[in-house]
Design a protein around this motif. Structure first.
Motif, short mmCIF file in Angstrom:
data_model
loop_
_atom_site.label_atom_id
_atom_site.label_comp_id
_atom_site.label_asym_id
_atom_site.label_seq_id
_atom_site.Cartn_x
_atom_site.Cartn_y
_atom_site.Cartn_z
N TYR A 90 61.58 81.30 37.76
CA TYR A 90 61.22 80.33 36.72
C TYR A 90 59.86 79.69 36.96
CZ TYR A 90 66.13 80.83 35.54
OH TYR A 90 67.36 81.35 35.20
N LEU A 91 59.19 80.07 38.05
CA LEU A 91 57.90 79.48 38.37
C LEU A 91 56.79 80.17 37.58
CD1 LEU A 91 58.21 79.15 42.25
CD2 LEU A 91 58.72 77.43 40.51
N ASP A 92 55.86 79.38 37.08
CA ASP A 92 54.67 79.90 36.41
C ASP A 92 53.64 80.22 37.51
OD1 ASP A 92 52.27 80.33 35.07
OD2 ASP A 92 52.62 78.74 33.59
N ARG A 93 53.39 81.49 37.73
CA ARG A 93 52.53 81.92 38.84
C ARG A 93 51.11 81.37 38.70
NH1 ARG A 93 50.49 82.30 42.75
NH2 ARG A 93 50.40 83.93 44.35
N ARG A 94 50.70 81.04 37.50
CA ARG A 94 49.35 80.49 37.31
C ARG A 94 49.27 79.04 37.77
NH1 ARG A 94 49.44 81.58 31.02
NH2 ARG A 94 51.48 80.66 31.50
N ARG A 95 50.39 78.35 37.85
CA ARG A 95 50.42 76.94 38.22
C ARG A 95 50.90 76.71 39.65
NH1 ARG A 95 51.24 73.14 34.04
NH2 ARG A 95 52.95 72.24 35.23
N VAL A 96 51.62 77.66 40.19
CA VAL A 96 52.22 77.51 41.52
C VAL A 96 51.42 78.34 42.52
CG1 VAL A 96 54.27 77.90 42.92
CG2 VAL A 96 54.50 77.07 40.57
N THR A 97 50.92 77.69 43.57
CA THR A 97 50.08 78.37 44.56
C THR A 97 50.87 78.93 45.73
OG1 THR A 97 49.68 76.26 45.69
CG2 THR A 97 48.08 76.95 44.01
N ARG A 98 52.02 78.33 45.98
CA ARG A 98 52.82 78.77 47.13
C ARG A 98 54.28 78.43 46.91
NH1 ARG A 98 52.19 77.05 53.50
NH2 ARG A 98 52.48 79.14 54.34
N TYR A 99 55.15 79.35 47.33
CA TYR A 99 56.59 79.17 47.21
C TYR A 99 57.18 79.09 48.62
CZ TYR A 99 61.51 80.29 46.20
OH TYR A 99 62.88 80.27 46.13
N VAL A 100 57.75 77.92 48.95
CA VAL A 100 58.39 77.71 50.25
C VAL A 100 59.89 77.62 50.01
CG1 VAL A 100 58.52 76.25 52.30
CG2 VAL A 100 56.35 76.45 51.04
N ALA A 101 60.62 78.59 50.51
CA ALA A 101 62.07 78.66 50.29
C ALA A 101 62.79 78.16 51.53
CB ALA A 101 62.49 80.10 49.98
N LEU A 102 63.61 77.14 51.34
CA LEU A 102 64.36 76.54 52.43
C LEU A 102 65.80 77.00 52.31
CD1 LEU A 102 63.48 74.45 54.59
CD2 LEU A 102 64.45 72.67 53.12
N GLU A 103 66.27 77.84 53.25
CA GLU A 103 67.62 78.37 53.17
C GLU A 103 68.17 78.58 54.59
OE1 GLU A 103 70.99 79.05 52.71
OE2 GLU A 103 70.07 78.86 50.74
N PRO A 104 69.06 77.69 55.04
CA PRO A 104 69.62 77.83 56.39
C PRO A 104 70.43 79.11 56.61
CG PRO A 104 69.98 75.62 55.53
CD PRO A 104 69.49 76.45 54.38
N ASN A 105 70.98 79.68 55.54
CA ASN A 105 71.78 80.90 55.68
C ASN A 105 70.86 82.11 55.66
OD1 ASN A 105 73.62 83.01 55.49
ND2 ASN A 105 75.04 81.84 54.22
N THR A 106 70.55 82.62 56.84
CA THR A 106 69.58 83.71 56.95
C THR A 106 70.08 85.01 56.31
OG1 THR A 106 70.44 84.27 59.16
CG2 THR A 106 68.57 82.76 59.06
N LEU A 107 71.38 85.11 56.08
CA LEU A 107 71.93 86.29 55.43
C LEU A 107 71.48 86.40 53.98
CD1 LEU A 107 75.58 86.06 56.84
CD2 LEU A 107 73.76 87.60 57.61
N MET A 108 70.91 85.33 53.44
CA MET A 108 70.43 85.33 52.06
C MET A 108 68.91 85.58 51.97
SD MET A 108 72.63 82.29 50.27
CE MET A 108 74.41 82.18 50.44
N HIS A 109 68.24 85.64 53.08
CA HIS A 109 66.78 85.72 53.07
C HIS A 109 66.25 86.99 52.42
CE1 HIS A 109 65.86 82.47 56.34
NE2 HIS A 109 66.65 82.02 55.37
N ALA A 110 66.94 88.09 52.58
CA ALA A 110 66.49 89.35 51.97
C ALA A 110 66.46 89.23 50.45
CB ALA A 110 67.39 90.51 52.40
N HIS A 111 67.45 88.54 49.88
CA HIS A 111 67.49 88.34 48.43
C HIS A 111 66.30 87.47 47.99
CE1 HIS A 111 71.54 90.03 47.87
NE2 HIS A 111 71.86 89.43 49.00
N ILE A 112 66.03 86.41 48.75
CA ILE A 112 64.91 85.53 48.43
C ILE A 112 63.60 86.32 48.44
CG2 ILE A 112 63.54 83.54 49.18
CD1 ILE A 112 66.14 82.44 50.45
#
Length: 281
Positions: A90-112
């Motif tokens: 849902y992020l507008d790539r023209r407006r967002v310079t960086r995406y920092v994903a905070l997710e303690p469950n490392t089993l979900m990181h591949a999906h992110i």
């Protein structure tokens, strides 16, 4: 409240158990030391649960998230409890310079990572950072954002004399963080720039007392099945209580802010949703 609505939560619990119980048991059989690490067992269980629920939950929220995230998110975005990374879509790539994903469950990181790459964010150029710490660990988040590789991706005018985040987004995540009121305050104080935004879409305590009774009745069961998720938190109230300028005659944390309900939600739902946008003073 109708009994059928009060008991509807059992269907979600049944789906969670039928999807994730066997894989979690197999993981324990492969590695019996997991019995000494119940938190990791819970994360294994939740990783399988979210595989069953994530896409459907996102589809049901799409209109709300398009209205909240796409026109407002900008700059460096911190996605609290990123799950499978649906927020990045849902992020507008023209407006967002960086995406920092905070997710303690490392089993979900591949999906992110997969969703972030599809949206144009990559670790190789510094526009993507995936962290496994929780929202309460603000010092760890700041340290990761201050590393040499992270600093090289930021604009020359960015300093860490001030907080580094332009937009904090929480989608069904504040229900799981420990000490939520304290974490909200420290996250806002330490991570969010002045003029930065908090955008949230959360299930919260219902405005109806009869529904609240059932939310509190089911909360001890739900928290076990869904890795710490609480269905009885007044998150929208806590955010507002941090103070909005001009309300109560005192200077607040927020320069401006508003919250609203999800269109078309049933009054008797156990998952009453609140949507909010707040700007730090």
């Amino acid at each position: 409240m109708k009994l059928s609505n009060a008991l509807s939560i059992l269907l979600d619990i049944r789906i969670a158990l039928s999807t994730a119980l066997l894989p979690a048991l197999k993981a324990v059989l492969r590695d019996p030391t997991l019995l000494l690490r119940p938190a990791q067992v819970s994360r294994i269980f939740m990783a399988h649960v979210w595989t069953a629920f994530a896409d459907g939950v996102d589809a049901n929220q799409r209109v709300s998230k398009e209205g909240l995230i796409t026109p407002n998110a900008r700059g460096v975005v911190l996605d609290v409890g990123a799950g499978h990374g649906h927020t990045v879509m849902y992020l507008d790539r023209r407006r967002v310079t960086r995406y920092v994903a905070l997710e303690p469950n490392t089993l979900m990181h591949a999906h992110i990572r997969a969703k972030a790459h599809a949206a144009g964010f990559h670790e190789s150029d510094g526009t993507l950072l995936i962290l496994s710490c929780g929202a309460e660990h603000t010092s760890s988040i700041l340290s990761s954002l201050s590393s040499p590789s992270s600093l090289s991706s930021l604009s020359p005018s960015t300093t860490h004399q001030q907080p580094p985040i332009d937009t904090i987004i929480s989608i069904l995540a504040l229900c799981t963080i420990p000490s939520p009121q304290h974490t909200l305050q420290t996250m806002t104080r330490d991570l969010l720039k002045p003029g930065g935004q908090l955008l949230y879409f959360e299930h919260v305590l219902s405005p109806r007392p009869d529904v609240v009774w059932w939310q509190r009745f089911w909360a001890p069961v739900w928290v076990r099945a869904f890795d710490g998720c609480r269905i009885d938190r007044a998150t929208d109230v806590w955010v507002r209580e941090m103070g909005v300028d001009g309300e109560g005659g005192e200077e607040g944390c927020w320069r401006e802010g508003e919250a609203w309900g999800r269109d078309g939600q049933e009054e008797e739902t156990l998952f009453w949703h609140s949507i909010g946008r707040y700007v730090k003073r």
